[in-house]
Design a protein around this motif. Structure first.
Motif, PDB file in Angstrom:
ATOM      1  N   UNK A 121      71.084  85.682  19.074  1.00  0.00           N
ATOM      2  CA  UNK A 121      70.893  84.307  18.602  1.00  0.00           C
ATOM      3  C   UNK A 121      72.228  83.570  18.493  1.00  0.00           C
ATOM      4  N   UNK A 122      73.219  84.182  17.864  1.00  0.00           N
ATOM      5  CA  UNK A 122      74.503  83.494  17.683  1.00  0.00           C
ATOM      6  C   UNK A 122      75.256  83.331  18.996  1.00  0.00           C
ATOM      7  N   UNK A 123      75.085  84.260  19.932  1.00  0.00           N
ATOM      8  CA  UNK A 123      75.729  84.118  21.241  1.00  0.00           C
ATOM      9  C   UNK A 123      75.199  82.900  21.976  1.00  0.00           C
ATOM     10  N   UNK A 124      73.886  82.754  21.997  1.00  0.00           N
ATOM     11  CA  UNK A 124      73.283  81.603  22.660  1.00  0.00           C
ATOM     12  C   UNK A 124      73.634  80.326  21.910  1.00  0.00           C
ATOM     13  N   UNK A 134      65.518  69.887  17.700  1.00  0.00           N
ATOM     14  CA  UNK A 134      65.866  70.041  19.105  1.00  0.00           C
ATOM     15  C   UNK A 134      66.643  71.305  19.387  1.00  0.00           C
ATOM     16  N   UNK A 135      67.521  71.667  18.463  1.00  0.00           N
ATOM     17  CA  UNK A 135      68.323  72.876  18.660  1.00  0.00           C
ATOM     18  C   UNK A 135      67.448  74.124  18.607  1.00  0.00           C
ATOM     19  N   UNK A 136      66.522  74.179  17.675  1.00  0.00           N
ATOM     20  CA  UNK A 136      65.626  75.335  17.620  1.00  0.00           C
ATOM     21  C   UNK A 136      64.739  75.409  18.856  1.00  0.00           C
ATOM     22  N   UNK A 137      64.410  74.258  19.413  1.00  0.00           N
ATOM     23  CA  UNK A 137      63.548  74.276  20.605  1.00  0.00           C
ATOM     24  C   UNK A 137      64.262  74.892  21.808  1.00  0.00           C
ATOM     25  N   UNK A 138      65.604  74.895  21.810  1.00  0.00           N
ATOM     26  CA  UNK A 138      66.358  75.586  22.867  1.00  0.00           C
ATOM     27  C   UNK A 138      65.937  77.054  22.931  1.00  0.00           C
ATOM     28  N   UNK A 139      65.647  77.610  21.770  1.00  0.00           N
ATOM     29  CA  UNK A 139      65.248  79.014  21.674  1.00  0.00           C
ATOM     30  C   UNK A 139      63.743  79.202  21.828  1.00  0.00           C
ATOM     31  N   UNK A 140      63.005  78.102  21.940  1.00  0.00           N
ATOM     32  CA  UNK A 140      61.553  78.182  22.016  1.00  0.00           C
ATOM     33  C   UNK A 140      60.903  78.338  20.665  1.00  0.00           C
ATOM     34  N   UNK A 187      79.386  74.478  13.086  1.00  0.00           N
ATOM     35  CA  UNK A 187      78.798  74.983  11.847  1.00  0.00           C
ATOM     36  C   UNK A 187      77.317  74.615  11.801  1.00  0.00           C
ATOM     37  N   UNK A 188      76.502  75.579  11.405  1.00  0.00           N
ATOM     38  CA  UNK A 188      75.054  75.373  11.320  1.00  0.00           C
ATOM     39  C   UNK A 188      74.546  75.961  10.012  1.00  0.00           C
ATOM     40  N   UNK A 189      73.592  75.272   9.408  1.00  0.00           N
ATOM     41  CA  UNK A 189      72.954  75.734   8.181  1.00  0.00           C
ATOM     42  C   UNK A 189      71.503  76.081   8.470  1.00  0.00           C
ATOM     43  N   UNK A 190      71.079  77.237   7.995  1.00  0.00           N
ATOM     44  CA  UNK A 190      69.709  77.686   8.147  1.00  0.00           C
ATOM     45  C   UNK A 190      69.117  77.894   6.761  1.00  0.00           C
ATOM     46  N   UNK A 191      67.996  77.266   6.511  1.00  0.00           N
ATOM     47  CA  UNK A 191      67.304  77.454   5.236  1.00  0.00           C
ATOM     48  C   UNK A 191      66.338  78.619   5.399  1.00  0.00           C
ATOM     49  N   UNK A 192      66.551  79.672   4.629  1.00  0.00           N
ATOM     50  CA  UNK A 192      65.688  80.846   4.664  1.00  0.00           C
ATOM     51  C   UNK A 192      64.807  80.856   3.422  1.00  0.00           C
TER      52      UNK A 192
END
Length: 87
Positions: free
Chosen positions: A52-55, A4-10, A63-68
């Motif tokens: 990205x971090x501003x939005x 859901x959080x990623x969908x905020x960014x489309x 705190x957010x974790x991103x798997x790259x």
């Protein structure tokens, strides 16, 4: 990261910087993320994630974790977790 959080960014829950689908490509460009030939074949890549971090900070501070996952042209892959704390 939650879908859901990623969908905020489309963005899709998983997206490809080299070959993004049309919807992801539009969102990535709005966020100033490099795509396509800007990424393909690179051995190093720096890019600014301030939009990205501003939005993210405005929509869901904390705190957010991103798997790259990075896959090279020889199909070798490496995964790392990028931890961001945004306020």
């Amino acid at each position: 990261m939650e879908e859901g959080l990623l969908s905020i960014f489309g963005l899709s829950p998983k997206f490809d910087l080299v070959n993004p689908d049309d919807e992801d490509k539009e969102a990535l460009e709005l966020l100033n993320f490099p795509t396509g030939n800007e990424v393909l074949g690179k051995t190093e890549l720096d890019f600014n994630i301030s939009v990205f971090t501003s939005v993210l900070g405005a929509m869901d501070p904390g705190e957010h974790n991103f798997k790259l996952t990075v896959i090279d042209l020889g199909n070798q892959s490496s995964e790392e977790i990028l931890k961001l704390k945004v306020q």
